[in-house]
Design an enzyme around this catalytic site. Structure first.
Site, PDB file in Angstrom:
ATOM      1  N   ALA A  66       0.354 -11.516   5.856  1.00 22.07           N
ATOM      2  CA  ALA A  66       0.665 -10.190   5.070  1.00 22.07           C
ATOM      3  C   ALA A  66       2.185 -10.175   4.758  1.00 22.07           C
ATOM      4  O   ALA A  66       2.935 -10.734   5.528  1.00 22.07           O
ATOM      5  CB  ALA A  66       0.203  -8.783   5.658  1.00 22.07           C
ATOM      6  N   ASP A  67       2.386  -9.673   3.556  1.00 24.60           N
ATOM      7  CA  ASP A  67       3.748  -9.378   3.017  1.00 24.60           C
ATOM      8  C   ASP A  67       3.888  -8.055   2.343  1.00 24.60           C
ATOM      9  O   ASP A  67       2.944  -7.666   1.780  1.00 24.60           O
ATOM     10  CB  ASP A  67       4.268 -10.695   2.102  1.00 24.60           C
ATOM     11  CG  ASP A  67       5.752 -10.335   1.977  1.00 24.60           C
ATOM     12  OD1 ASP A  67       6.412 -10.734   2.615  1.00 24.60           O
ATOM     13  OD2 ASP A  67       6.026  -9.984   0.663  1.00 24.60           O
TER      14      ASP A  67
END
Length: 203
Positions: free
Chosen positions: A81-82
């Site tokens: 995830a970012d």
């Protein structure tokens, strides 16, 4: 509690917030941070594309590493995830130092900004990927210079996109206008749970 899954979970992140969210949901997982560089600007001029691309690159980095060092990775599912802020068409990323954190907080003070998280699930068996992005709207109260000074002294801004990590159950500076608190922390658990249930039934 998290359901029993037919594959092991691998979190491609060193984020304490993401680890906490998965632990609170009852999932068992390994941690293998990707440690890839994060550009300061959105290459396509759009935050959604920015977090989508970075989440995929993080998953790809960990997948390549696992394939090089392990013989049996067929049961693994990588979660990457970012999360970044977005204000006035610009990425609001992690501050480089205290002066940069001050600049970021000053820009967010008294404003509503977007908070985007891109997620990539990478099933090593079959080598396929499933990605999505979620947006939250976050309001930061108007802060005086004295309040900003006090906040910077806490060092809570270090390593955090937007120079903040939201506090639970009630944050003195931040209000979520739209979206989930888990998305603001860095991993949208409501949609992740549904995605994992869907992935689990795929043969």
């Amino acid at each position: 509690m998290g359901q029993k899954l037919p594959f092991r979970l691998i979190l491609a992140s060193g984020s304490q917030g993401r680890r906490w969210l998965l632990e609170q949901a009852g999932y068992t997982f390994e941690v293998k941070p990707s440690n890839i560089p994060e550009p300061a600007e959105a290459r396509l001029g759009d935050c959604r594309h920015y977090v989508a691309e970075l989440a995929w690159l993080k998953a790809d980095s960990v997948a390549r590493g696992l394939c090089h060092v392990a013989k049996d990775v067929t049961d693994g599912l990588i979660i990457a995830a970012d999360t970044v802020g977005w204000l006035h068409g610009q990425v609001v990323g992690k501050p480089e130092d205290e002066a940069d954190a001050r600049r970021i907080i000053q820009s967010l003070s008294g404003a509503v900004h977007e908070l985007w998280t891109g997620v990539c699930l990478w099933r090593l068996k079959g080598d396929w990927q499933f990605t999505w992005q979620e947006r939250s709207l976050v309001r930061m109260k108007s802060l005086t210079e004295s309040e900003i000074d006090d906040y910077l002294k806490t060092r809570k801004w270090e390593g955090c996109s937007g120079a903040y990590a939201i506090e639970l159950p009630s944050d003195p500076y931040l209000t979520i206008v739209e979206g989930s608190v888990s998305n603001v922390i860095g991993l949208p658990m409501e949609s992740l749970k549904k995605a994992l249930e869907w992935v689990a039934v795929i043969k």
